[in-house]
Design an enzyme around this catalytic site. Structure first.
Site, PDB file in Angstrom:
ATOM      1  N   LYS A 102       0.886  -1.163   0.000  1.00 13.25           N
ATOM      2  CA  LYS A 102       0.000   0.000   0.000  1.00 13.25           C
ATOM      3  C   LYS A 102       0.921   1.209   0.000  1.00 13.25           C
ATOM      4  O   LYS A 102       1.579   1.507   1.002  1.00 13.25           O
ATOM      5  CB  LYS A 102      -0.916   0.009   1.214  1.00 13.25           C
ATOM      6  CG  LYS A 102      -1.841   1.238   1.254  1.00 13.25           C
ATOM      7  CD  LYS A 102      -2.795   1.212   2.442  1.00 13.25           C
ATOM      8  CE  LYS A 102      -3.680   2.443   2.431  1.00 13.25           C
ATOM      9  NZ  LYS A 102      -4.653   2.443   3.571  1.00 13.25           N
ATOM     10  N   GLY A 163      -7.656   9.521   9.272  1.00 12.78           N
ATOM     11  CA  GLY A 163      -7.865   9.810  10.683  1.00 12.78           C
ATOM     12  C   GLY A 163      -8.949  10.819  10.969  1.00 12.78           C
ATOM     13  O   GLY A 163      -9.311  11.027  12.129  1.00 12.78           O
ATOM     14  N   ALA A 189      -9.053   5.679   3.216  1.00 12.40           N
ATOM     15  CA  ALA A 189      -8.882   6.511   4.406  1.00 12.40           C
ATOM     16  C   ALA A 189     -10.162   7.314   4.626  1.00 12.40           C
ATOM     17  O   ALA A 189     -10.930   7.546   3.691  1.00 12.40           O
ATOM     18  CB  ALA A 189      -7.695   7.457   4.251  1.00 12.40           C
ATOM     19  N   GLY A 190     -10.371   7.736   5.872  1.00 11.37           N
ATOM     20  CA  GLY A 190     -11.492   8.614   6.194  1.00 11.37           C
ATOM     21  C   GLY A 190     -12.742   7.923   6.683  1.00 11.37           C
ATOM     22  O   GLY A 190     -13.721   8.585   7.048  1.00 11.37           O
ATOM     23  N   ALA A 211      -9.202   1.845  10.262  1.00 10.60           N
ATOM     24  CA  ALA A 211      -8.662   1.667  11.613  1.00 10.60           C
ATOM     25  C   ALA A 211      -9.554   2.352  12.631  1.00 10.60           C
ATOM     26  O   ALA A 211      -9.871   1.788  13.682  1.00 10.60           O
ATOM     27  CB  ALA A 211      -7.244   2.238  11.704  1.00 10.60           C
TER      28      ALA A 211
END
Length: 245
Positions: A102, A163, A189-190, A211
């Site tokens: 990645k 994040g 992401a997000g 995450a």
């Protein structure tokens, strides 16, 4: 390891999978809970930072992931430039026994906002080295097409800054990317809630990498189950609207 509930399979590069949830492992992930999280989320793939210096590898986390049969996708989140990212990618390939990465190239330590120029240079060289490359990119349809034509195995556009938990800020751009490339697209992401993950799959994404949903939750195993269920529901909703379904 628990069998993912989704019946259909898909390919992430050369890897055949059932689960469409990729767990992004933070550096402070609690190892004592990680196994239960992986089981609850029916996780088959996880992405974890790999350093340009092989001596900095988090081997304890790698071992937990291996014990649960999880395929590890190394990421280059702290790479300072293309050369640094390429070194990290090769170290990651040595650790996991598979040349895939990645690819994260950023000059923004807070939100990992991608650096398209450095990203393209690193991707080009890693593809030449035989890697399956999955770049973290802005939600830019033009860049997505260029990286697809370059030979990347998949794309991970940011729904919103890493994040931030703001979800898919611009669904139209995701649709344009999905319409214009023929490789897997994962929301990279997000993703801040299970609903965000469901939306990404309902748009047509092959999967999500997350995450925050799990590791910021009070009950992380319940959050993992909820996230996996949301991903499966979003994919089912997308399937129900396909013209060829």
């Amino acid at each position: 390891m628990t069998t993912p509930s989704t019946a259909d399979t898909w390919h992430l590069g050369s890897l055949e999978l059932r689960s469409r949830l990729m767990l992004a492992i933070p550096e402070d992930a609690p190892l004592t809970q990680l196994g239960a999280i992986l089981e609850a989320g029916r996780v088959q793939t996880a992405t974890i930072k790999v350093a340009a210096d092989l001596d900095d590898a988090d081997t304890d986390t790698y071992e937990v992931l291996r014990e649960h049969g999880v395929h590890v996708l190394p990421n280059t989140v702290d790479a300072a430039d293309a050369d640094d990212a390429i070194r990290a990618a090769h170290h990651g390939a040595n650790l996991v026994g598979k040349p895939w990465v990645k690819l994260i190239m950023t000059q923004d330590p807070e939100y990992s906002l991608p650096n398209p120029v450095q990203l393209f240079h690193a991707a080009e060289r890693l593809v030449e080295d035989g890697f399956e490359v999955f770049p973290l990119i802005p939600d830019d349809p033009g860049l997505a097409v260029e990286l697809s034509q370059l030979g990347c195995a998949g794309l991970m556009p940011q729904g919103s800054p890493a994040g931030s938990g703001q979800g898919i800020a611009n669904p139209l751009k995701f649709r344009l990317i999905l319409d214009r490339v023929d490789i897997p697209v994962l929301a990279g992401a997000g993703i801040g809630t299970a609903a965000d993950a469901c939306q990404a799959l309902e748009l047509g994404c092959a999967g999500v990498a997350s995450a925050k949903v799990i590791f910021s939750a009070r009950d992380r195993t319940k959050a993992a189950t909820a996230l996996a269920d949301a991903v499966a529901a979003g994919h089912s909703a997308w399937q129900s609207t396909r013209k060829d379904a």
